[in-house]
Write an enzyme that holds these catalytic residues in place. Structure first.
Site, PDB file in Angstrom:
ATOM      1  N   HIS A  17       0.525  -1.230  -0.231  1.00  0.00           N
ATOM      2  CA  HIS A  17      -0.027  -0.046   0.001  1.00  0.00           C
ATOM      3  C   HIS A  17       1.400   1.093  -0.708  1.00  0.00           C
ATOM      4  O   HIS A  17       1.019   2.268  -0.528  1.00  0.00           O
ATOM      5  CB  HIS A  17      -1.097   0.489   1.760  1.00  0.00           C
ATOM      6  CG  HIS A  17      -2.269  -0.692   1.103  1.00  0.00           C
ATOM      7  ND1 HIS A  17      -1.599  -2.131   2.091  1.00  0.00           N
ATOM      8  CD2 HIS A  17      -3.193  -1.337   0.558  1.00  0.00           C
ATOM      9  CE1 HIS A  17      -3.446  -2.800   2.073  1.00  0.00           C
ATOM     10  NE2 HIS A  17      -3.495  -2.431   1.304  1.00  0.00           N
ATOM     11  N   LYS A  41     -14.447  -8.235   3.984  1.00  0.00           N
ATOM     12  CA  LYS A  41     -14.398  -9.086   4.589  1.00  0.00           C
ATOM     13  C   LYS A  41     -13.966  -8.543   6.487  1.00  0.00           C
ATOM     14  O   LYS A  41     -14.346  -7.121   6.510  1.00  0.00           O
ATOM     15  CB  LYS A  41     -12.485  -8.688   4.233  1.00  0.00           C
ATOM     16  CG  LYS A  41     -11.991  -8.727   2.814  1.00  0.00           C
ATOM     17  CD  LYS A  41     -10.728  -8.512   2.819  1.00  0.00           C
ATOM     18  CE  LYS A  41     -11.088  -7.495   0.964  1.00  0.00           C
ATOM     19  NZ  LYS A  41      -9.301  -7.071   0.973  1.00  0.00           N
ATOM     20  N   ARG A  92      -2.265  -6.032  -8.532  1.00  0.00           N
ATOM     21  CA  ARG A  92      -1.396  -6.985  -8.700  1.00  0.00           C
ATOM     22  C   ARG A  92      -1.432  -7.776  -8.877  1.00  0.00           C
ATOM     23  O   ARG A  92      -1.487  -7.613 -10.382  1.00  0.00           O
ATOM     24  CB  ARG A  92      -1.496  -7.643  -6.601  1.00  0.00           C
ATOM     25  CG  ARG A  92      -1.385  -6.683  -5.854  1.00  0.00           C
ATOM     26  CD  ARG A  92      -1.309  -7.304  -3.909  1.00  0.00           C
ATOM     27  NE  ARG A  92      -3.221  -6.815  -4.658  1.00  0.00           N
ATOM     28  CZ  ARG A  92      -3.956  -7.209  -3.276  1.00  0.00           C
ATOM     29  NH1 ARG A  92      -2.662  -7.373  -2.281  1.00  0.00           N
ATOM     30  NH2 ARG A  92      -4.550  -7.223  -3.218  1.00  0.00           N
ATOM     31  N   SER A 130      -2.647  -7.781   3.455  1.00  0.00           N
ATOM     32  CA  SER A 130      -2.909  -8.049   4.783  1.00  0.00           C
ATOM     33  C   SER A 130      -3.377  -9.202   4.847  1.00  0.00           C
ATOM     34  O   SER A 130      -2.646  -9.332   5.915  1.00  0.00           O
ATOM     35  CB  SER A 130      -3.992  -6.339   4.815  1.00  0.00           C
ATOM     36  OG  SER A 130      -3.311  -5.328   4.648  1.00  0.00           O
TER      37      SER A 130
HETATM   38  P1  ADP Z   1      -9.699  -3.619  -0.036  1.00  0.00           P
HETATM   39  O1  ADP Z   1     -10.428  -4.298   0.711  1.00  0.00           O
HETATM   40  O2  ADP Z   1     -10.728  -2.120  -0.568  1.00  0.00           O
HETATM   41  O3  ADP Z   1      -9.636  -4.366  -1.280  1.00  0.00           O
HETATM   42  P2  ADP Z   1      -7.137  -3.924   0.482  1.00  0.00           P
HETATM   43  O4  ADP Z   1      -6.482  -3.413   2.069  1.00  0.00           O
HETATM   44  O5  ADP Z   1      -7.162  -5.073   0.343  1.00  0.00           O
HETATM   45  O6  ADP Z   1      -8.674  -3.084   0.389  1.00  0.00           O
HETATM   46  O7  ADP Z   1      -6.762  -2.855  -0.282  1.00  0.00           O
HETATM   47  C1  ADP Z   1      -6.872  -1.451  -1.536  1.00  0.00           C
HETATM   48  C2  ADP Z   1      -5.501  -1.427  -2.457  1.00  0.00           C
HETATM   49  O8  ADP Z   1      -4.459  -1.862  -2.389  1.00  0.00           O
HETATM   50  C3  ADP Z   1      -6.547  -2.257  -3.192  1.00  0.00           C
HETATM   51  O9  ADP Z   1      -6.532  -1.715  -4.697  1.00  0.00           O
HETATM   52  C4  ADP Z   1      -5.590  -3.322  -3.585  1.00  0.00           C
HETATM   53  O10 ADP Z   1      -5.547  -4.136  -4.518  1.00  0.00           O
HETATM   54  C5  ADP Z   1      -4.522  -2.181  -3.320  1.00  0.00           C
HETATM   55  N1  ADP Z   1      -3.580  -3.362  -3.007  1.00  0.00           N
HETATM   56  C6  ADP Z   1      -3.010  -4.306  -1.549  1.00  0.00           C
HETATM   57  N2  ADP Z   1      -2.169  -4.232  -1.301  1.00  0.00           N
HETATM   58  C7  ADP Z   1      -1.639  -4.220  -2.744  1.00  0.00           C
HETATM   59  C8  ADP Z   1       0.224  -4.120  -3.192  1.00  0.00           C
HETATM   60  N3  ADP Z   1       1.486  -5.480  -2.688  1.00  0.00           N
HETATM   61  N4  ADP Z   1       0.468  -3.924  -4.483  1.00  0.00           N
HETATM   62  C9  ADP Z   1      -0.216  -3.155  -5.377  1.00  0.00           C
HETATM   63  N5  ADP Z   1      -1.472  -2.750  -4.159  1.00  0.00           N
HETATM   64  C10 ADP Z   1      -2.130  -3.559  -3.737  1.00  0.00           C
END
Ligand code: ADP
Length: 166
Positions: A17, A41, A92, A130
């Protein structure tokens, strides 16, 4: 100068992030991270904890001038309220695509002025989520290459005492 909103669960924020934040800020100097209160989630951390952990992690990484807020309800309503012109999301693997595609088109349908901008993950973070971080930490593994120290500490506190405030 366009404003952007970066919404997500951030349960917790990872280096993946943070990499998106750093890169997005080059295009959108005014970036707001919006922690969604009720993600699909079931989150490990409460929304207040996720907001605080995110703020602490940015401070630790020396990233100033990125606001962290939380929201519930529709993203487009939150985006309108803060005057955002764009939504930042990360991509990703292929597996992200279908969901992101659906969300982006839905949001554009709801508000045609709001553009979603995707940042491709950095190769070294392409596997990082995460969920993986939580799983590794829960099983006693080292997550120091995945999250800043302050996040690692919040995870340690949470797993030591699940009812404790992160
Ligand atoms: P959500 O539940 O909205 O997907 P996340 O916190 O899991 O929330 O992710 C928020 C955003 O950050 C999403 O667009 C996700 O694809 C992106 N993201 C999460 N981890 C990575 C990573 N390692 N590299 C690039 N983008 C990421």
């Amino acid at each position: 100068m366009p404003n952007a909103i970066y919404p997500g669960s951030f349960d917790p924020i990872t280096y993946g992030h943070i990499d998106i934040v750093r890169r997005a800020r080059k295009l959108f100097p005014h970036l707001v991270i919006a922690v969604v209160a009720n993600p699909n989630k079931r989150p490990l951390f409460s929304v207040e904890e996720r907001e605080r952990i995110t703020r602490d992690a940015l401070g630790e990484m020396g990233i100033a001038d990125v606001d962290v807020i939380s929201y519930s309800g529709l993203l487009i309503d939150c985006a309108r309220k803060i005057g955002a012109d764009a939504v930042v999301r990360g991509l990703r693997a292929n597996s992200d695509f279908d969901y992101e595609f659906q969300m982006a088109l839905t949001n554009r349908d709801l508000d045609s002025d709001l553009e979603t901008v995707f940042f491709m993950t950095a190769g070294k973070y392409s596997f990082l989520s995460s969920s993986i971080v939580k799983e590794v930490k829960r099983l006693g593994g080292d997550v120091s290459s995945f999250v800043p120290k302050s996040v690692e500490e919040a995870l340690a506190r949470k797993f030591a005492s699940p009812n404790d405030a992160g």
